[in-house]
Design a protein around this motif. Structure first.
Motif, mmCIF file in Angstrom:
data_model
loop_
_atom_site.group_PDB
_atom_site.id
_atom_site.type_symbol
_atom_site.label_atom_id
_atom_site.label_comp_id
_atom_site.label_asym_id
_atom_site.label_seq_id
_atom_site.Cartn_x
_atom_site.Cartn_y
_atom_site.Cartn_z
ATOM 1 N N ASP A 1 0.819 -1.214 0.000
ATOM 2 C CA ASP A 1 0.000 0.000 0.000
ATOM 3 C C ASP A 1 0.851 1.261 0.000
ATOM 4 O O ASP A 1 0.425 2.295 -0.482
ATOM 5 C CB ASP A 1 -0.919 0.038 1.218
ATOM 6 N N LEU A 2 2.011 1.175 0.560
ATOM 7 C CA LEU A 2 2.858 2.357 0.676
ATOM 8 C C LEU A 2 3.756 2.565 -0.536
ATOM 9 O O LEU A 2 4.383 3.597 -0.662
ATOM 10 C CB LEU A 2 3.702 2.267 1.946
ATOM 11 N N VAL B 1 4.695 3.721 -3.993
ATOM 12 C CA VAL B 1 4.146 4.881 -4.698
ATOM 13 C C VAL B 1 3.391 4.507 -5.965
ATOM 14 O O VAL B 1 2.339 5.050 -6.245
ATOM 15 C CB VAL B 1 5.274 5.873 -5.022
ATOM 16 N N ASP C 1 -0.739 1.838 -6.936
ATOM 17 C CA ASP C 1 -2.143 2.162 -7.166
ATOM 18 C C ASP C 1 -2.284 2.793 -8.543
ATOM 19 O O ASP C 1 -1.929 3.949 -8.737
ATOM 20 C CB ASP C 1 -2.658 3.112 -6.089
ATOM 21 N N GLU D 1 -3.835 6.374 -9.317
ATOM 22 C CA GLU D 1 -3.190 7.629 -8.983
ATOM 23 C C GLU D 1 -2.090 7.962 -9.972
ATOM 24 O O GLU D 1 -1.241 7.134 -10.272
ATOM 25 C CB GLU D 1 -2.583 7.565 -7.588
ATOM 26 N N ARG E 1 0.237 11.430 -6.072
ATOM 27 C CA ARG E 1 0.670 10.394 -5.138
ATOM 28 C C ARG E 1 0.529 10.808 -3.687
ATOM 29 O O ARG E 1 0.075 10.051 -2.867
ATOM 30 C CB ARG E 1 2.135 10.068 -5.366
ATOM 31 N N ARG F 1 -1.055 8.607 1.843
ATOM 32 C CA ARG F 1 -1.189 7.222 1.362
ATOM 33 C C ARG F 1 -1.724 6.310 2.459
ATOM 34 O O ARG F 1 -2.534 5.424 2.191
ATOM 35 C CB ARG F 1 0.145 6.727 0.814
ATOM 36 N N LYS G 1 -5.444 7.026 2.736
ATOM 37 C CA LYS G 1 -6.186 6.414 1.629
ATOM 38 C C LYS G 1 -6.298 4.906 1.824
ATOM 39 O O LYS G 1 -7.355 4.319 1.583
ATOM 40 C CB LYS G 1 -5.507 6.717 0.296
#
Length: 103
Positions: free
Chosen positions: A19-20, A22, A25, A28, A33, A39, A42
């Protein structure tokens, strides 16, 4: 309060290293970002939304989709009626903008 009195929340239930990252996802763009804090927020919101959606019935999902479509239609109508403020925009433009706010 003193700093030692604050408790920290275990964020591992909301985020993991994926998830962290960059670029993980695809929704985005690099310019949207954000920093680590955004992050994490989100990812937390995504986890909450996923948990809520898991407990929804098919009827609940349908009602949710209908409400979202009605809201989207209202937003588009207001934008169309106020072209001098919002400029010329299509329904698909408004829909794609709204999709950006889904975590």
């Amino acid at each position: 309060k003193k700093a030692k009195d604050f408790t920290t929340e275990d964020l591992s239930k909301y985020v993991n290293s994926k998830d962290l990252h960059v670029l993980d996802d695809p929704r985005e763009s690099p310019s949207r970002r954000g920093n680590l804090v955004s992050r994490v927020k989100k990812a937390r919101q995504r986890a909450i939304r996923n948990a809520v959606e898991r407990d929804m019935t098919a009827e609940d999902r349908l009602r949710e989709q209908m409400a979202a479509n009605q809201m989207l239609s209202r937003v588009y109508t207001v934008m169309r009626e106020n072209k001098e403020v919002f400029g010329e925009t299509s329904f698909d433009d408004v829909k794609s903008q709204m999709d950006l706010y889904k975590a």
